[in-house]
Write a protein that holds these residues in place. Structure first.
Motif, mmCIF file in Angstrom:
data_model
loop_
_atom_site.group_PDB
_atom_site.id
_atom_site.type_symbol
_atom_site.label_atom_id
_atom_site.label_comp_id
_atom_site.label_asym_id
_atom_site.label_seq_id
_atom_site.Cartn_x
_atom_site.Cartn_y
_atom_site.Cartn_z
ATOM 1 N N SER A 816 0.842 -1.191 0.000
ATOM 2 C CA SER A 816 0.000 0.000 0.000
ATOM 3 C C SER A 816 0.878 1.242 0.000
ATOM 4 N N TYR A 821 -6.904 2.360 2.116
ATOM 5 C CA TYR A 821 -7.041 0.941 2.410
ATOM 6 C C TYR A 821 -8.068 0.253 1.523
ATOM 7 N N THR A 846 -10.298 -6.105 5.532
ATOM 8 C CA THR A 846 -10.023 -4.671 5.558
ATOM 9 C C THR A 846 -11.164 -3.918 6.226
#
Length: 897
Positions: A816, A821, A846
């Motif tokens: 990432s 996210y 997530t």
């Protein structure tokens, strides 16, 4: 920049925006600072090393070469990438030139090491002999220039171009350690600059600007908006490296001024402890690892004792003046009392070993056990024939806790049924507990015994027909069954039922018949003599030993087999050593390329009891006299007379560590093994080894306190060494505390390990340590991860699981970058969904992690279990698809599985 607001189904608004700030422009001093740091390191290393020693070289030539080489590589490093090909070409040129000059460089190293060796050991002895002095300056110049060339290549590149401390440390620290290891003081100013350079380079290379990729990501909340949070490292540039150098120098200067102004002085106790640790470190040797660790642990204050019989590994011997033994005699005795616990038979590679196990398969050893009559019993039995009225003595020995695993015994012991015998070497009290034991023995001086034997020999030789004391007129039927059995087993009975016994010591047949043990001992000694002459005359067939043989040829040729010539030869050996060698507790280590005996007798000519005893044994063997090496403690008349007299007439005394000793054992055909003293300053009456001169001390520390000298550790025997006055000039760097002596007693098992095998064992040991560390690290990480996944709040469990999932995905090069996210989850699902985990599983993970971090909702147990299954599925699939190497790395390096 336009802000994009994203609102998910949970009502959380996330703002994905870019914030930029521009700082006021400043001048860039990175190159000048890094260049300054490199120059400081380059110059300080050269000056520090050359400041420790006084080498024979052309200083002007070397410094001009250093300036030219330094300027060249400084320029190339500053230019950077454009000059990289020139840098690489210069390295190739260096390798080619070094190869061509290899012989001269090696010769220069030998000259340098000779100087280092002399300075470190305060000796005029050269480690490498036979070097031509005319070649010294040119070869040393060559070595210095090539080292400076290598130093410039590495220091300038890895300071300016690619800051990295590994190679600079590898080529700079060992150079300074050459002096520090040997106790040579580094020039203070240049030494401080070297340390500052190392610290600055370490800081420059390990800390730099960048985003922190490990751990958890997160958000910063502002009102109802959440901004991705980036974890930034501290910016440390070359400027900070310069600040570190300035700080180190500043702290050193302030500390020095403070100490001078306050007249600070360390306590004597602290100085002693510091000196002990320093000397233990200086004496550390991988060739003698166990004893080195023992010395170091004792210096620190830990009780770990290990002693072997390797010679020449100790730089010096010092004593703590502690009590090692408490001895009580039932009455006062004349002469010296030797208390032995070790006897060495084979001298090889500067170390004493026992005989091989095959040697003890000789049939005579079965007889010793069968008839309970051993070589250790012979001296008392046969000495009584010469001194029939000699008084018996009882001794009680109580060792200190540190020595409780050792068992000490006097010579001329009388077997009263409680003795345990170790081959033909030592004996002990079978009833001993924690080292406490008692013995009954007779006390006769070896020199006095020799004089009596010489008189007997003269009397026998003066007769026209030598009188033989035998029992040849007594039939086998008239002796005890034990003797009959022995004569039958060894085929000693003649056709007319007689058996021969020939005593060189006067003893009437009536006495021999009434004392059957003595008669049997004489029969058994005839057989044991063959074993002695086969095994205790061994001398290494080396060039070094041949040089000793040649130097002492006039003495060793004196022996013709008679007792008188044997006594004369031993006295001549002792007197030659006393006249040519000096007793010293500070003889320095024996160079690894020298033989211990040769180095002591012909080159260094300084040593303590271990040196004298070993050399005496070798010279006696060269003459044809069986001899071996013994260690333990010696108690002389002066010690006994100063002991505490008890009401029952007994005498008690404390035996200090400075009475540890090494001596020789001589085999007298008609008696057995007796102690013989070769060491200067040792006699039956007293130990007189007080130093009359003081050597220069190492490390510029003027600590030349004298120590009471006795020699090294060893266990004694009852030798009343003759009246010999000796030179006792001693060089000691002492203090009232410390190191263990040189002759080892104790647990060394006498097995010789070749150097190549030692290196292999050390490598295996290192591999084992590394393997254990890796396994323990893996176990710790796995247990910590499991604990985080199963204990604590649900929110924390999920966050740890998500962080673990991020690390797993990093191994798949999925990372990432922007802190979004949900976008990251979509990328992961697109790339790996249905392959490494069920489709949609990572999105669920997530979502649960975001709610756990930024809402009041607590994840349910089902959500936690499903998150756990997701990360385990990712871990299993990655491991299954990985190569063997990647599997090992995943398990033991990254610990992701």
């Amino acid at each position: 920049m336009k802000r994009k607001n994203i609102q998910n189904k949970n009502g959380i608004s996330i703002s994905d925006s870019i914030v930029m700030s521009v700082k006021r422009k400043h001048a860039n001093y990175r190159k000048p600072f890094s260049a300054a740091i490199a120059i400081i390191g380059f110059i300080s290393i050269i000056k520090a090393f050359l400041g420790m020693f006084h080498f024979n070289y052309a200083a002007g030539t070397v410094f001009i070469a250093a300036a030219v080489i330094g300027a060249l590589y400084l320029t190339l490093a500053i230019v950077g990438k454009k000059a990289l090909w020139v840098y690489a070409a210069s390295v190739i040129v260096f390798v080619i030139c070094a190869y061509r000059k290899a012989a001269k460089i090696a010769l220069g190293f030998k000259f340098i090491y000779n100087i280092v060796y002399k300075d470190a050991y305060h000796s005029e002895i050269e480690y490498y002999k036979g070097l031509k002095s005319a070649l010294e300056v040119s070869s040393v110049n060559t070595l210095f220039i090539f080292y400076i060339w290598l130093l410039a290549i590495i220091v300038f590149f890895f300071t300016i171009c690619r800051p990295n401390p590994v190679l600079p440390l590898m080529i700079t620290f060992p150079v300074l350690e050459i002096g520090m290891y040997n106790g040579i003081r580094v020039p203070v100013f240049w030494g401080i600059l070297c340390i500052a350079f190392w610290l600055a380079l370490l800081a420059m290379s390990t800390i730099d600007v960048g985003e922190y990729s490990g751990g958890q990501s997160g958000f910063v909340r502002k009102n109802d908006l959440f901004f991705p949070k980036r974890h930034m490292k501290l910016k440390v540039t070359e400027k900070c490296g310069m600040l570190i150098i300035a700080s180190v120098v500043g702290v050193a200067a302030v500390s020095s001024c403070f100490l001078k102004l306050t007249h600070y002085k360390r306590s004597e106790k602290l100085d002693d402890k510091r000196r002990e640790i320093t000397e233990a470190l200086n004496d550390f040797s991988f060739d003698n690892l166990a004893e080195s660790l023992s010395n170091l642990s004792n210096a620190i204050g830990l009780d770990f004792e290990y002693e072997n019989h390797k010679l020449g590994t100790n730089d010096h011997v010092r004593y703590k003046n502690v009590t090692d033994l408490n001895v009580t005699l039932d009455h006062s005795i004349d002469g010296a009392l030797y208390l032995k616990d070790y006897a060495g038979a084979v001298y090889k590679n500067n170390e004493w070993f026992g005989l091989s196990s095959s040697a003890y398969k000789d049939p005579c050893f079965k007889d010793f056990d069968s008839y309970d009559l051993h070589p250790q019993d012979y001296p008392a039995m046969f000495t009584k024939l010469i001194y029939p009225n000699v008084q018996e003595t009882t001794v009680w020995i109580k060792p200190s806790a540190k020595k409780s695993r050792h068992l000490y015994a006097p010579y001329d012991t009388i077997n009263v049924g409680s003795l345990s015998y170790q081959k033909d070497l030592t004996l002990s009290d079978s009833k001993a507990k924690k080292g406490e034991c008692s013995y009954k023995f007779i006390n006769v001086d070896t020199d006095s015994l020799y004089n009596e034997l010489v008189n007997i020999e003269a009397q026998n030789s003066s007769r026209q027909s030598r009188e033989v004391y035998s029992v040849s007129d007594v039939k086998i039927a008239n002796v005890k069954e034990k003797i009959k059995k022995y004569c039958n087993e060894n085929d000693l009975i003649t056709y007319d039922d007689y058996f021969p016994v020939d005593f060189s010591i006067p003893a009437p047949p009536e006495y021999l018949l009434s004392n059957s043990e003595t008669l049997l001992a004489e029969l058994m000694q005839d057989k044991y003599k063959q074993f002695v002459y086969e095994n205790y005359l061994q001398v290494p067939d080396t060039k070094a030993m041949n040089e000793v043989r040649d130097a002492y040829s006039d003495i060793i040729s004196m022996y013709d087999g008679s007792v008188s010539s044997e006594f004369a030869t031993l006295k001549a050996i002792r007197e030659r050593m006393l006249s040519e060698c000096t007793y010293s507790l500070y003889p320095r280590k024996t160079p690894s390329n020298r033989d211990f005996v040769n180095y002591f007798l012909l080159e260094n000519k300084k040593g303590y009891c271990t040196h004298y005893a070993t050399s005496g044994v070798m010279l006696a063997r060269m003459a044809g006299i069986p001899a071996r090496y013994a260690t333990g403690y010696i108690v002389v008349e002066k010690d006994i007379s100063s002991g505490r007299s008890n009401a029952d007439g007994s005498v008690s005394l404390e035996v200090k560590d400075n009475r540890s000793h090494a001596w020789a054992e001589i085999y007298i055909d008609s008696i057995g093994w007796v102690p013989y003293e070769f060491t200067a300053g040792y006699s039956a009456q007293e130990v007189n080894t007080e130093p009359v001169t003081t050597a220069a001390t190492t490390s510029n520390e003027n600590v030349t306190t004298t120590t009471r000298d006795m020699s090294e550790r060893t266990t004694g025997s009852v030798s009343r060494a003759a009246t010999t006055t000796t030179k006792t000039a001693v060089t000691t760097k002492a203090s009232t505390s410390v190191n263990k002596g040189g002759s080892g007693i104790g647990s060394g098992n006498g097995i010789h390990i070749p150097k190549a095998l030692k290196n292999i064992l050390l490598l295996l040991f290192a591999l084992i340590v590394i393997t254990v560390f890796i396994l323990l690290r893996r176990k710790f990480i796995l247990s910590l991860r499991e604990k985080r996944f199963t204990t604590g709040k649900s929110e924390r469990k999920v966050r740890y699981m998500y962080a673990y999932a991020e690390k797993l995905l990093e191994s798949l090069e999925m990372k990432s970058e922007n802190g979004n996210y949900n976008s990251f989850a979509e990328e992961v699902e697109k790339s790996f969904g249905g392959i490494y985990f069920d489709e949609g599983a990572f999105k669920k993970l997530t979502d649960v992690a975001l709610r756990a971090s930024f809402s009041q909702e607590t994840p349910t147990s089902d959500e936690i279990n499903e998150s756990r299954r997701t990360i385990e599925a990712i871990s299993d699939k990655i491991y299954k698809k990985a190569s063997r190497f990647d599997k090992l790395r995943m398990m033991y390096i990254n610990v992701l599985k």
